[in-house]
Design a protein around this motif. Structure first.
Motif, PDB file in Angstrom:
ATOM      1  N   SER A 123       0.786  -1.144  -0.014  1.00 39.01           N
ATOM      2  CA  SER A 123      -0.138   0.012   0.062  1.00 39.01           C
ATOM      3  C   SER A 123       0.725   1.289   0.007  1.00 39.01           C
ATOM      4  CB  SER A 123      -1.040  -0.148   1.163  1.00 39.01           C
ATOM      5  OG  SER A 123      -0.149  -0.106   2.380  1.00 39.01           O
ATOM      6  N   ALA A 124       0.445   2.271  -0.689  1.00 36.79           N
ATOM      7  CA  ALA A 124       1.138   3.611  -0.800  1.00 36.79           C
ATOM      8  C   ALA A 124       0.322   4.837  -0.487  1.00 36.79           C
ATOM      9  CB  ALA A 124       1.786   3.403  -2.113  1.00 36.79           C
ATOM     10  N   GLY A 125       0.754   5.836  -0.320  1.00 41.96           N
ATOM     11  CA  GLY A 125       0.176   7.275  -0.103  1.00 41.96           C
ATOM     12  C   GLY A 125       0.409   7.872  -1.258  1.00 41.96           C
ATOM     13  N   GLN A 126      -0.413   8.628  -1.620  1.00 43.82           N
ATOM     14  CA  GLN A 126      -0.612   9.329  -3.000  1.00 43.82           C
ATOM     15  C   GLN A 126       0.118  10.655  -2.843  1.00 43.82           C
ATOM     16  OE1 GLN A 126      -4.036  11.841  -4.343  1.00 43.82           O
ATOM     17  NE2 GLN A 126      -4.165  10.091  -5.807  1.00 43.82           N
ATOM     18  N   ILE A 127       1.126  11.053  -3.771  1.00 43.31           N
ATOM     19  CA  ILE A 127       1.689  11.913  -3.979  1.00 43.31           C
ATOM     20  C   ILE A 127       1.548  12.965  -5.226  1.00 43.31           C
ATOM     21  CG2 ILE A 127       4.253  13.139  -4.343  1.00 43.31           C
ATOM     22  CD1 ILE A 127       3.843  11.787  -1.633  1.00 43.31           C
ATOM     23  N   LEU A 128       1.289  12.366  -6.259  1.00 45.84           N
ATOM     24  CA  LEU A 128       0.810  13.191  -7.490  1.00 45.84           C
ATOM     25  C   LEU A 128      -0.604  12.604  -7.666  1.00 45.84           C
ATOM     26  CD1 LEU A 128       3.515  13.155 -10.177  1.00 45.84           C
ATOM     27  CD2 LEU A 128       2.486  15.014  -9.130  1.00 45.84           C
ATOM     28  N   PRO A 129      -1.610  13.557  -7.582  1.00 42.60           N
ATOM     29  CA  PRO A 129      -2.973  13.248  -7.678  1.00 42.60           C
ATOM     30  C   PRO A 129      -3.637  12.760  -9.016  1.00 42.60           C
ATOM     31  CG  PRO A 129      -2.830  15.499  -7.360  1.00 42.60           C
ATOM     32  CD  PRO A 129      -1.381  14.970  -7.315  1.00 42.60           C
ATOM     33  N   VAL A 130      -2.997  11.691  -9.590  1.00 43.99           N
ATOM     34  CA  VAL A 130      -3.280  11.111 -11.070  1.00 43.99           C
ATOM     35  C   VAL A 130      -4.752  10.589 -11.014  1.00 43.99           C
ATOM     36  CG1 VAL A 130      -0.875  10.970 -11.537  1.00 43.99           C
ATOM     37  CG2 VAL A 130      -2.258   8.936 -10.379  1.00 43.99           C
ATOM     38  N   GLN A 131      -5.379  10.225 -10.001  1.00 44.95           N
ATOM     39  CA  GLN A 131      -6.401   9.916  -9.984  1.00 44.95           C
ATOM     40  C   GLN A 131      -7.055   9.751  -8.635  1.00 44.95           C
ATOM     41  OE1 GLN A 131      -6.326   5.937 -12.120  1.00 44.95           O
ATOM     42  NE2 GLN A 131      -7.789   5.346 -10.515  1.00 44.95           N
ATOM     43  N   ASP A 132      -8.300   9.422  -8.128  1.00 45.23           N
ATOM     44  CA  ASP A 132      -8.573   9.053  -6.936  1.00 45.23           C
ATOM     45  C   ASP A 132      -8.326   7.690  -6.422  1.00 45.23           C
ATOM     46  OD1 ASP A 132      -9.862  11.547  -6.530  1.00 45.23           O
ATOM     47  OD2 ASP A 132     -11.935  11.010  -7.045  1.00 45.23           O
ATOM     48  N   PRO A 133      -7.820   7.409  -5.237  1.00 44.11           N
ATOM     49  CA  PRO A 133      -7.309   6.010  -5.031  1.00 44.11           C
ATOM     50  C   PRO A 133      -8.764   5.391  -4.601  1.00 44.11           C
ATOM     51  CG  PRO A 133      -6.300   7.788  -3.361  1.00 44.11           C
ATOM     52  CD  PRO A 133      -7.335   8.384  -4.381  1.00 44.11           C
ATOM     53  N   PRO A 134      -8.514   3.986  -4.883  1.00 44.81           N
ATOM     54  CA  PRO A 134      -7.348   3.103  -4.978  1.00 44.81           C
ATOM     55  C   PRO A 134      -7.029   2.798  -6.380  1.00 44.81           C
ATOM     56  CG  PRO A 134      -9.147   1.858  -4.354  1.00 44.81           C
ATOM     57  CD  PRO A 134      -9.945   3.076  -4.404  1.00 44.81           C
ATOM     58  N   TYR A 135      -5.822   2.844  -6.972  1.00 42.74           N
ATOM     59  CA  TYR A 135      -5.382   2.690  -7.702  1.00 42.74           C
ATOM     60  C   TYR A 135      -3.873   1.689  -7.836  1.00 42.74           C
ATOM     61  CZ  TYR A 135      -3.282   7.208  -7.549  1.00 42.74           C
ATOM     62  OH  TYR A 135      -2.471   8.158  -7.178  1.00 42.74           O
ATOM     63  N   PHE A 136      -3.330   1.539  -8.874  1.00 44.77           N
ATOM     64  CA  PHE A 136      -2.114   0.578  -8.972  1.00 44.77           C
ATOM     65  C   PHE A 136      -0.979   1.267  -9.705  1.00 44.77           C
ATOM     66  CE2 PHE A 136      -4.916  -2.658  -7.653  1.00 44.77           C
ATOM     67  CZ  PHE A 136      -4.466  -3.306  -6.527  1.00 44.77           C
ATOM     68  N   GLY A 177      -6.938  -5.014 -19.766  1.00 45.97           N
ATOM     69  CA  GLY A 177      -7.755  -4.042 -19.735  1.00 45.97           C
ATOM     70  C   GLY A 177      -7.614  -3.430 -18.213  1.00 45.97           C
ATOM     71  N   ILE A 178      -6.801  -3.806 -17.440  1.00 38.88           N
ATOM     72  CA  ILE A 178      -6.264  -3.445 -16.085  1.00 38.88           C
ATOM     73  C   ILE A 178      -5.583  -2.105 -16.323  1.00 38.88           C
ATOM     74  CG2 ILE A 178      -5.226  -3.592 -13.849  1.00 38.88           C
ATOM     75  CD1 ILE A 178      -5.458  -6.820 -14.323  1.00 38.88           C
ATOM     76  N   ALA A 179      -6.373  -0.798 -15.856  1.00 36.40           N
ATOM     77  CA  ALA A 179      -5.708   0.400 -16.004  1.00 36.40           C
ATOM     78  C   ALA A 179      -4.906   0.604 -14.608  1.00 36.40           C
ATOM     79  CB  ALA A 179      -6.692   1.424 -15.844  1.00 36.40           C
ATOM     80  N   VAL A 180      -3.323   0.798 -15.007  1.00 34.61           N
ATOM     81  CA  VAL A 180      -2.389   0.817 -13.887  1.00 34.61           C
ATOM     82  C   VAL A 180      -1.454   2.236 -14.416  1.00 34.61           C
ATOM     83  CG1 VAL A 180      -2.438  -1.328 -13.146  1.00 34.61           C
ATOM     84  CG2 VAL A 180      -0.822  -0.915 -14.821  1.00 34.61           C
ATOM     85  N   HIS A 181      -0.843   2.586 -13.285  1.00 39.32           N
ATOM     86  CA  HIS A 181       0.098   3.806 -13.971  1.00 39.32           C
ATOM     87  C   HIS A 181       1.622   3.182 -13.623  1.00 39.32           C
ATOM     88  CE1 HIS A 181      -2.856   6.977 -13.790  1.00 39.32           C
ATOM     89  NE2 HIS A 181      -3.356   6.336 -12.840  1.00 39.32           N
ATOM     90  N   VAL A 182       2.454   3.469 -14.853  1.00 43.06           N
ATOM     91  CA  VAL A 182       3.904   3.171 -14.502  1.00 43.06           C
ATOM     92  C   VAL A 182       4.600   4.465 -14.044  1.00 43.06           C
ATOM     93  CG1 VAL A 182       5.953   2.239 -15.573  1.00 43.06           C
ATOM     94  CG2 VAL A 182       3.829   1.426 -16.370  1.00 43.06           C
ATOM     95  N   GLY A 183       5.514   4.264 -13.040  1.00 43.25           N
ATOM     96  CA  GLY A 183       6.087   5.396 -12.649  1.00 43.25           C
ATOM     97  C   GLY A 183       7.099   5.219 -11.222  1.00 43.25           C
ATOM     98  N   SER A 184       7.485   6.501 -10.671  1.00 40.61           N
ATOM     99  CA  SER A 184       8.331   6.358  -9.437  1.00 40.61           C
ATOM    100  C   SER A 184       7.664   6.506  -8.165  1.00 40.61           C
ATOM    101  CB  SER A 184       9.535   7.310  -9.738  1.00 40.61           C
ATOM    102  OG  SER A 184       9.053   8.735  -9.772  1.00 40.61           O
ATOM    103  N   THR A 185       8.409   5.720  -7.165  1.00 42.32           N
ATOM    104  CA  THR A 185       7.683   5.985  -5.848  1.00 42.32           C
ATOM    105  C   THR A 185       8.910   6.736  -4.909  1.00 42.32           C
ATOM    106  OG1 THR A 185       8.319   3.950  -5.303  1.00 42.32           O
ATOM    107  CG2 THR A 185       6.206   4.193  -6.061  1.00 42.32           C
ATOM    108  N   TRP A 186       8.520   7.116  -3.816  1.00 43.27           N
ATOM    109  CA  TRP A 186       9.638   7.338  -2.846  1.00 43.27           C
ATOM    110  C   TRP A 186       9.495   6.372  -1.575  1.00 43.27           C
ATOM    111  CZ3 TRP A 186       7.454  11.896   1.013  1.00 43.27           C
ATOM    112  CH2 TRP A 186       8.360  12.011   2.004  1.00 43.27           C
ATOM    113  N   THR A 187      10.650   5.538  -1.308  1.00 47.19           N
ATOM    114  CA  THR A 187      10.904   4.801  -0.259  1.00 47.19           C
ATOM    115  C   THR A 187      11.192   5.329   1.082  1.00 47.19           C
ATOM    116  OG1 THR A 187      11.113   3.004  -1.822  1.00 47.19           O
ATOM    117  CG2 THR A 187      11.447   2.482   0.444  1.00 47.19           C
ATOM    118  N   THR A 188      10.501   5.228   1.921  1.00 48.88           N
ATOM    119  CA  THR A 188      10.704   5.765   3.166  1.00 48.88           C
ATOM    120  C   THR A 188      10.967   4.753   4.281  1.00 48.88           C
ATOM    121  OG1 THR A 188      10.222   7.802   4.812  1.00 48.88           O
ATOM    122  CG2 THR A 188       8.512   6.472   3.776  1.00 48.88           C
TER     123      THR A 188
END
Length: 273
Positions: A123-136, A177-188
């Motif tokens: 699970s992850a917290g949203q940084i860039l608001p690309v859409q409303d959670p939940p998403y992958f 047909g599964i809508a997901v984003h590809v991108g970077s995260t911040w590991t804390t």
């Protein structure tokens, strides 16, 4: 014991004396050997494909529906490994391995026990608001704001996924047909120190979400030449809105298993036997 200076300009201990190319004195094989001896467990392999489930939602769902059994041959001191079947394949899943150090400890033991592909869905917290959670998000790189990665690879801003695994996962999920984003995260390492300034800096860098394992898992995978793919399940805005942390149907477990099945289907079609 020699005292150390508190000089803020000095190189911190996390970056000193790592000898990353040298073999470790303490190995996962040794730990597993002694755990088997102490627990009187026979030697045995884990499934080729394993899943890290830090939140434990997948494990809880499978067990609630009587679809998983504990693997008695798993000798880890800290976790239980459950086995389940999906579309004719056998998987292993470990729940509750939260955080970089714990995730990599378990990953080391899984690969020492026969795992060939490890998927992590955290699970992850949203940084860039690309859409409303939940998403992958399929994580292609992770900002190294944790400690474990520095023991595996040289200092740098990011750990990177295997590009072929990212391409494979992106194609597999798009085709079904599964809508997901590809991108970077911040590991804390410090989820309750996600300050406004740190969040703003991550957002300015195009980081999509914050989680606790990917940078370390990718550093381990790079150093040890293992196949690891991390996905972030963006479920929250870090408690800044009411009714946050909703994951969807069955706490997101069913959708997570669907993603896993499609990625593994494509991986098996391209993997070297």
């Amino acid at each position: 014991m020699t005292s150390q200076s508190n000089d803020p300009t000095a190189t911190p201990p996390i970056l000193r004396g790592k000898h990353r190319q040298a073999p470790s004195i303490f190995t996962p094989d040794a730990l597993l050997r002694e755990a088997r001896r102490q627990k009187r467990i026979e030697d045995g392999a884990v499934p080729d494909i394993c899943v890290l489930d830090p939140d434990g939602d997948i494990v809880r769902s499978l067990r609630r529906n009587k679809l998983a059994r504990r693997l008695a041959a798993w000798p880890c001191y800290h976790t239980e490994l459950f086995v389940f079947e999906q579309e004719g394949l056998t998987y292993g899943v470990v729940g509750g391995a939260v955080g970089a150090a714990f995730a990599v400890l378990v990953a080391e033991e899984l690969f020492a026990s026969g795992c060939r592909l490890l998927l992590s869905i955290t699970s992850a917290g949203q940084i860039l608001p690309v859409q409303d959670p939940p998403y992958f998000i399929v994580i292609d790189r992770a900002l190294r704001d944790e400690g474990t990665s520095y023991h595996y690879v040289a200092p740098a801003d990011y750990s990177f996924a295997d590009a072929s695994l990212i391409a494979l996962a992106s194609t597999a999920l798009a085709e079904c047909g599964i809508a997901v984003h590809v991108g970077s995260t911040w590991t804390t390492d410090a989820p309750f120190r996600e300050t406004a300034g740190a969040i703003d800096a991550a957002r300015a860098g195009g980081i999509m979400a914050v989680e606790m394992e990917a940078a370390a898992l990718y550093a381990f995978a790079t150093a040890c030449r293992k196949q690891v793919l991390c996905l972030a399940h963006v479920t929250n805005q870090m408690g800044r809105v009411e009714r946050d942390f909703e994951k969807g149907v069955d706490d997101g477990a069913a959708e997570s298993l669907r993603l896993i099945a499609r990625i593994v289907e494509r991986w098996r079609a391209t993997a070297v036997p």
